[in-house]
Design an enzyme around this catalytic site. Structure first.
Site, PDB file in Angstrom:
ATOM      1  N   LYS A  90       0.862  -1.182   0.000  1.00 54.17           N
ATOM      2  CA  LYS A  90       0.000   0.000   0.000  1.00 54.17           C
ATOM      3  C   LYS A  90       0.891   1.222   0.000  1.00 54.17           C
ATOM      4  O   LYS A  90       1.696   1.421   0.920  1.00 54.17           O
ATOM      5  CB  LYS A  90      -0.918  -0.002   1.217  1.00 54.17           C
ATOM      6  CG  LYS A  90      -1.823   1.219   1.266  1.00 54.17           C
ATOM      7  CD  LYS A  90      -2.826   1.143   2.393  1.00 54.17           C
ATOM      8  CE  LYS A  90      -3.679   2.402   2.431  1.00 54.17           C
ATOM      9  NZ  LYS A  90      -4.662   2.363   3.509  1.00 54.17           N
ATOM     10  N   LYS A 122      -2.087  -1.528  -3.812  1.00 59.88           N
ATOM     11  CA  LYS A 122      -2.969  -0.357  -3.765  1.00 59.88           C
ATOM     12  C   LYS A 122      -2.148   0.915  -3.850  1.00 59.88           C
ATOM     13  O   LYS A 122      -1.159   1.027  -3.115  1.00 59.88           O
ATOM     14  CB  LYS A 122      -3.725  -0.383  -2.447  1.00 59.88           C
ATOM     15  CG  LYS A 122      -4.660   0.770  -2.252  1.00 59.88           C
ATOM     16  CD  LYS A 122      -5.283   0.683  -0.905  1.00 59.88           C
ATOM     17  CE  LYS A 122      -6.139   1.915  -0.697  1.00 59.88           C
ATOM     18  NZ  LYS A 122      -6.659   2.011   0.621  1.00 59.88           N
TER      19      LYS A 122
HETATM   20  C1  PBG Z   1      -7.583   3.523   5.511  1.00 61.53           C
HETATM   21  C2  PBG Z   1      -7.853   3.281   4.081  1.00 61.53           C
HETATM   22  C3  PBG Z   1      -7.639   4.188   3.023  1.00 61.53           C
HETATM   23  C4  PBG Z   1      -8.159   3.588   1.884  1.00 61.53           C
HETATM   24  C5  PBG Z   1      -8.638   2.325   2.239  1.00 61.53           C
HETATM   25  N1  PBG Z   1      -8.435   2.152   3.603  1.00 61.53           N
HETATM   26  C6  PBG Z   1      -7.093   5.562   3.025  1.00 61.53           C
HETATM   27  C7  PBG Z   1      -5.768   5.843   3.555  1.00 61.53           C
HETATM   28  O1  PBG Z   1      -4.924   4.959   3.756  1.00 61.53           O
HETATM   29  O2  PBG Z   1      -5.543   7.014   3.812  1.00 61.53           O
HETATM   30  C8  PBG Z   1      -8.192   4.248   0.526  1.00 61.53           C
HETATM   31  C9  PBG Z   1      -9.219   3.761  -0.428  1.00 61.53           C
HETATM   32  C10 PBG Z   1      -9.461   4.639  -1.604  1.00 61.53           C
HETATM   33  O3  PBG Z   1      -8.825   5.689  -1.811  1.00 61.53           O
HETATM   34  O4  PBG Z   1     -10.350   4.286  -2.383  1.00 61.53           O
HETATM   35  N2  PBG Z   1      -6.661   2.788   6.170  1.00 61.53           N
END
Ligand code: PBG
Length: 323
Positions: free
Chosen positions: A194, A247
């Site tokens: 991520k 991601k």
């Molecule tokens: C939170 C989380 C996020 C997303 C999924 N879970 C945001 C972040 O890490 O700030 C992002 C999903 C998206 O942008 O569609 N832990």
């Protein structure tokens, strides 16, 4: 010219015959936003077509998706500010509106597959995924909170736990916690690679969960790095993850491909909020054809190696495939 590649493109039948990549609705997970009971349906400005839904609206939404053959959902809670604190207490409350909703959904539609999000940010007054002390995100103290959060979610009936926090060691501690409580069948889809991405903006608008101070760069990965994703993948595998996720998706198709080549686990990709917003904005201006651009985008993620795609387009794609 003896070799003419165009012969294999000459008709729809032949094009279909030699098509290398297929994307089925069964490969999709639809991320949806839950809000507290009684609140009116709330459109999300930067995610046109997506809403914050209370449990009753969400049950209707899920019913509609089921009629389109879409059966998997990743549910995110929009928690009112007054319920947030520094230790994400509300996220561990077995009677919070998120867990109550999950129980109701599983009761009404036992066949749906529900994925949850494990991270502190929706419940944290600091807006970070981990515990903040003196401006630092503490890894090991966060793990205990995450494990407890995963357990209450499993108890509520979640099928797939989704740790999205990027703390070191979280998959292992969550797996142990679930197993020792008897939840050996609850799956874990780890947010393995991520990245600290600008493309989460609309999601943070949707949940009002942006960090109060600083950014997420001490835990989410540097967009410049690829080999580091393999370190994360190896750890998640030995710690017991059932799926590895990359991601965002579009700027990281190479990373999806890399994990696919280096792991035997199913690979998931999260086609994030900013990717959806970007396409929607261009379509609203009439600059792109929505259905064609959406299908091409999802197909590219699948072609890169994703077995599973989490996408805000899931419902529209399911509708398109039904036609
Ligand atoms: C939170 C989380 C996020 C997303 C999924 N879970 C945001 C972040 O890490 O700030 C992002 C999903 C998206 O942008 O569609 N832990």
């Amino acid at each position: 010219m003896r070799v003419r590649p165009r012969r294999n493109r000459k008709s729809d039948t032949i094009r279909k015959m030699v098509e290398e990549t297929q994307l089925n609705v069964a490969n999709l997970i639809y991320p949806i936003f839950l809000q507290a009971e009684g609140l009116p349906k709330h459109p999300i400005q930067s995610l046109p077509g997506q809403y914050r839904l209370n449990i009753n609206d969400m049950l209707k939404e899920i019913e509609e998706c089921l009629s389109l053959g879409l059966t998997s959902f990743d549910i995110f809670p929009a928690v009112p500010d007054q319920l947030k604190d520094t230790t994400a207490t509300y996220g561990l409350d077995a009677e919070n509106f998120y867990l109550n909703a999950i129980r109701k959904i599983k009761e009404k539609f036992p066949s749906v597959t529900i994925m949850s999000d494990v991270a502190m940010d929706p419940y944290s007054s600091d807006g970070h995924d981990g515990l903040v002390e003196n401006g630092e995100i503490l890894n090991d103290k966060t793990l205990e909170i995450l494990a407890e959060m995963a357990l209450v979610q499993a108890q509520a009936g979640v099928d797939i736990i989704g740790p999205s926090d990027m703390m070191d060691g979280r998959v292992g501690i969550i797996r142990d916690k679930l197993d020792s409580a008897g939840y050996t069948n609850t799956s874990i889809m780890s947010y393995t690679a991520k990245y600290a991405s600008a493309y989460y903006g609309p999601f943070r608008d949707a949940l009002e969960s942006a960090p109060k101070a600083g950014d997420k760069k001490t835990y989410q990965m540097n967009p410049a790095n690829k080999r580091e994703a393999l370190i994360e993948a190896d750890l998640d595998e030995v710690e017991g993850a059932d799926f590895l996720m990359v991601k965002p998706a579009l700027c990281y198709l190479d990373v999806i491909h890399l994990l696919k080549e280096n792991s035997n686990l199913p690979i998931a990709a999260y086609n994030v909020s900013g990717e959806y917003a970007m396409l929607m904005a261009a379509c609203e201006k009439g600059w792109l054809n929505y259905e064609l651009a959406m299908e091409e985008m999802l197909l590219s993620i699948r072609r890169a190696g994703a077995d599973v795609i989490l996408s805000y387009f899931a419902k529209d794609y399911a509708r398109l495939k039904q036609l």
